[in-house]
Scaffold this motif. Structure first.
Motif, PDB file in Angstrom:
ATOM      1  N   LEU A  62     -41.824   9.169 -57.538  1.00  0.00           N
ATOM      2  CA  LEU A  62     -41.926   8.951 -56.094  1.00  0.00           C
ATOM      3  C   LEU A  62     -42.951   7.862 -55.833  1.00  0.00           C
ATOM      4  O   LEU A  62     -44.091   7.936 -56.286  1.00  0.00           O
ATOM      5  N   ILE A  63     -42.535   6.843 -55.086  1.00  0.00           N
ATOM      6  CA  ILE A  63     -43.402   5.699 -54.809  1.00  0.00           C
ATOM      7  C   ILE A  63     -43.621   5.590 -53.306  1.00  0.00           C
ATOM      8  O   ILE A  63     -42.675   5.445 -52.537  1.00  0.00           O
ATOM      9  N   GLU A  64     -44.884   5.666 -52.892  1.00  0.00           N
ATOM     10  CA  GLU A  64     -45.236   5.640 -51.477  1.00  0.00           C
ATOM     11  C   GLU A  64     -45.495   4.215 -50.998  1.00  0.00           C
ATOM     12  O   GLU A  64     -46.227   3.456 -51.642  1.00  0.00           O
ATOM     13  N   LEU A  65     -44.906   3.874 -49.867  1.00  0.00           N
ATOM     14  CA  LEU A  65     -45.245   2.654 -49.141  1.00  0.00           C
ATOM     15  C   LEU A  65     -45.873   3.083 -47.816  1.00  0.00           C
ATOM     16  O   LEU A  65     -45.260   3.854 -47.069  1.00  0.00           O
ATOM     17  N   PRO A  66     -47.083   2.643 -47.505  1.00  0.00           N
ATOM     18  CA  PRO A  66     -47.719   3.047 -46.236  1.00  0.00           C
ATOM     19  C   PRO A  66     -46.847   2.691 -45.038  1.00  0.00           C
ATOM     20  O   PRO A  66     -46.208   1.632 -45.007  1.00  0.00           O
ATOM     21  N   MET A  67     -46.803   3.588 -44.063  1.00  0.00           N
ATOM     22  CA  MET A  67     -45.991   3.368 -42.869  1.00  0.00           C
ATOM     23  C   MET A  67     -46.637   2.304 -41.993  1.00  0.00           C
ATOM     24  O   MET A  67     -47.782   2.463 -41.559  1.00  0.00           O
ATOM     25  N   PRO A  68     -45.943   1.207 -41.712  1.00  0.00           N
ATOM     26  CA  PRO A  68     -46.525   0.165 -40.857  1.00  0.00           C
ATOM     27  C   PRO A  68     -46.707   0.650 -39.419  1.00  0.00           C
ATOM     28  O   PRO A  68     -45.926   1.462 -38.909  1.00  0.00           O
ATOM     29  N   ALA A  69     -47.735   0.147 -38.767  1.00  0.00           N
ATOM     30  CA  ALA A  69     -47.970   0.460 -37.357  1.00  0.00           C
ATOM     31  C   ALA A  69     -47.125  -0.458 -36.487  1.00  0.00           C
ATOM     32  O   ALA A  69     -46.989  -1.656 -36.771  1.00  0.00           O
ATOM     33  N   VAL A  70     -46.554   0.119 -35.437  1.00  0.00           N
ATOM     34  CA  VAL A  70     -45.742  -0.630 -34.476  1.00  0.00           C
ATOM     35  C   VAL A  70     -46.084  -0.136 -33.085  1.00  0.00           C
ATOM     36  O   VAL A  70     -46.147   1.074 -32.850  1.00  0.00           O
ATOM     37  N   ASP A  71     -46.300  -1.061 -32.168  1.00  0.00           N
ATOM     38  CA  ASP A  71     -46.558  -0.673 -30.774  1.00  0.00           C
ATOM     39  C   ASP A  71     -45.374   0.124 -30.243  1.00  0.00           C
ATOM     40  O   ASP A  71     -44.215  -0.292 -30.380  1.00  0.00           O
ATOM     41  N   GLY A  72     -45.667   1.272 -29.652  1.00  0.00           N
ATOM     42  CA  GLY A  72     -44.613   2.119 -29.099  1.00  0.00           C
ATOM     43  C   GLY A  72     -44.218   3.268 -30.001  1.00  0.00           C
ATOM     44  O   GLY A  72     -43.550   4.209 -29.551  1.00  0.00           O
ATOM     45  N   LEU A  73     -44.600   3.203 -31.287  1.00  0.00           N
ATOM     46  CA  LEU A  73     -44.291   4.282 -32.229  1.00  0.00           C
ATOM     47  C   LEU A  73     -45.527   5.153 -32.411  1.00  0.00           C
ATOM     48  O   LEU A  73     -46.599   4.642 -32.758  1.00  0.00           O
ATOM     49  N   PRO A  74     -45.427   6.461 -32.165  1.00  0.00           N
ATOM     50  CA  PRO A  74     -46.583   7.346 -32.367  1.00  0.00           C
ATOM     51  C   PRO A  74     -47.156   7.189 -33.773  1.00  0.00           C
ATOM     52  O   PRO A  74     -46.408   7.011 -34.749  1.00  0.00           O
ATOM     53  N   ASP A  96     -38.438  -2.294 -40.838  1.00  0.00           N
ATOM     54  CA  ASP A  96     -38.284  -3.706 -41.200  1.00  0.00           C
ATOM     55  C   ASP A  96     -39.592  -4.292 -41.743  1.00  0.00           C
ATOM     56  O   ASP A  96     -39.564  -5.206 -42.574  1.00  0.00           O
ATOM     57  N   LYS A  97     -40.715  -3.756 -41.293  1.00  0.00           N
ATOM     58  CA  LYS A  97     -42.011  -4.239 -41.784  1.00  0.00           C
ATOM     59  C   LYS A  97     -42.289  -3.797 -43.226  1.00  0.00           C
ATOM     60  O   LYS A  97     -43.255  -4.257 -43.833  1.00  0.00           O
ATOM     61  N   LEU A  98     -41.453  -2.912 -43.744  1.00  0.00           N
ATOM     62  CA  LEU A  98     -41.594  -2.519 -45.148  1.00  0.00           C
ATOM     63  C   LEU A  98     -41.010  -3.562 -46.099  1.00  0.00           C
ATOM     64  O   LEU A  98     -41.132  -3.430 -47.319  1.00  0.00           O
TER      65      LEU A  98
END
Length: 462
Positions: A62-74, A96-98
């Motif tokens: 299992l390989i984790e990619l940090p969740m990108p921050a996006v305005d409007g997404l909690p 898409d930012k991943l």
């Protein structure tokens, strides 16, 4: 199947950020690992932590990619389960930012293949640049995919409004075929699309860019559509089977299942309707009350599971006095329930479902007849029409434009499917479907053929 050292592969898996996508990708990963292939299962931390990983092969990493921050997404949101449908466009922006971190991960690996989902329209292009083969794995059936059409139609076709998707497209000419969306389903789906990159553009991108397409179905059920898809796409389309889940008889009995099992044990064989609208479906209070009145008017025994999202709507989501009036024949269960175990109990005769493909597969694996009440997500409306057409269930009549329905229609549909004489062919057809949907040997054969397709590429093209 025997594998030699030279054809053992390193395969990356990159599903969309929804539990209903993660689990089919995980099931395929487990099969590939059983054949000796190394798997890198890539997603965000919260999604990976949700996976049942206790018995995973050491070949699955299992390989984790940090969740990108996006305005409007909690800030805490990493999947569709964490947000209402109108926030899904922000989740797609984050997905898409991943692209950059995923590309970096692939660059520093020896991955041979990447198996990806519909939303990552940018991924096949990046994989090609890195010399990695790519497969678009669609978790839906071939009929739903055929309805959406070829990439040319998805990018610049005649269907530009929700109304355009309420008729059968011209490229499908199967006899007696009437699978299409209702307007209320398509309007809801429109609300979940991102303005900058529509779902149609995403789908066209992955179909055009991948080496081949894999789909969660089998020709015994979906043969006509499976034959049509390679013509629409101009490339191979490989079924992976239905990925039917296996009911582990030796599982320890938790408190939830013990309570449900003891209740079911007191009922006659095939006398109980199981009702569950999925983890992400929310209905208005008015609609939930109308559904409850219909269930009550049917006069039949039932278990109604309210998912966490429905429970969160408040105690008034169920009519006052409902549970008291039906206590001798009905059970309302709040929160998670072991759906596969419930469906497998001999007292269950039918399933009132939101028509998620995984839920339909689970039900038909036990031969349970379907009462079809489609949700507003993905292809659930198409699945409802398809199952109605296949005569393994009956769709509850609803207004095409706003999705409204009457308690009388609910009660009549339940009784027709469960007990009336005119429902006997539906019950018989659903029971016969066990031979396809519950046939592990059959479905594993398609997984094995999919595996061989990966191992022998590009020779498998010939």
């Amino acid at each position: 199947m025997e594998h030699t050292e030279k054809n053992l592969l390193h395969i990356a898996m990159f599903p969309w950020l929804a539990y209903g996508h993660l689990m089919p990708f995980l099931e395929v990963s487990k099969f590939l690992a059983q054949q000796g292939h190394r798997i890198s299962f890539i997603s965000t931390p919260k999604n990976l932590h949700r996976l049942p990983t206790s018995s995973l092969s050491p070949l699955i990493k299992l390989i984790e990619l940090p969740m990108p921050a996006v305005d409007g997404l909690p800030q805490s949101a990493e999947s569709t389960a964490d947000i209402p449908i109108n926030k899904v466009p922000y989740l797609k922006k984050a997905y898409d930012k991943l692209e950059l971190p995923l590309t970096h991960c692939l660059e520093h690996s020896d991955v041979d293949w990447i198996v990806h989902d519909f939303a990552s329209h940018w991924l096949p292009r990046a994989a090609t640049r890195l010399g990695i083969n790519s497969v678009y794995f669609t978790i839906v059936n071939a009929t739903s995919m055929a309805f959406f059409g070829p990439p040319s139609e998805l990018l610049a076709g005649q269907r530009q409004r929700p109304e355009d998707f309420t008729v059968v497209p011209e490229w499908i000419d199967f006899p007696d075929f009437n699978v299409a969306f209702k307007l209320h389903e398509m309007v809801s789906h429109w609300d979940s699309m991102e303005d900058e990159v529509s779902d149609f553009r995403r789908l066209a991108g992955v179909i055009q860019g991948c080496d081949f397409v894999a789909t969660r179905t089998c020709p015994e059920f979906d043969g006509d559509s499976l034959s049509l898809l390679p013509i629409l796409y101009g490339k191979p389309v490989v079924p992976v089977g239905l990925l039917p889940p296996v009911l582990q008889e030796d599982q320890s009995e938790d408190d939830t299942w013990r309570v449900l099992r003891e209740w079911l044990d007191k009922r006659r064989e095939k006398s109980v309707i199981y009702i569950a609208l999925g983890t992400e479906v929310t209905l208005s209070q008015e609609a939930m009350h109308e559904l409850a009145r219909g269930i009550e008017k049917s006069g039949l025994c039932f278990i109604w599971v309210l998912g966490n999202r429905q429970v969160a709507q408040g105690p008034d989501i169920i009519p006052v006095g409902f549970e008291t009036r039906v206590r001798d024949r009905g059970l309302v269960w709040r929160g998670w329930a072991p759906q596969l175990r419930v469906l497998g109990h001999s007292s269950i005769g039918g399933f009132l479902t939101h028509c998620g493909w995984s839920s339909v597969i689970e039900a038909l694996g036990f031969g349970r007849v379907l009462i079809l009440f489609s949700g507003a997500s993905s292809d659930q409306g198409l699945i409802a029409r398809l199952m109605h057409n296949k005569r393994v269930g009956l769709e509850i009549p609803r207004d095409d434009r706003d999705g409204s329905f009457s308690s009388e229609a609910v009660a009549e549909s339940i009784r027709r499917v469960m007990v009336d004489r005119e429902g006997e062919p539906l019950r018989a057809n659903a029971w016969a479907m066990k031979e396809v949907f519950g046939n592990l040997d059959l479905n594993n054969r398609y997984l094995d053929e999919f595996t061989q397709f990966l191992e022998t590429w590009p020779a498998s093209m010939s």
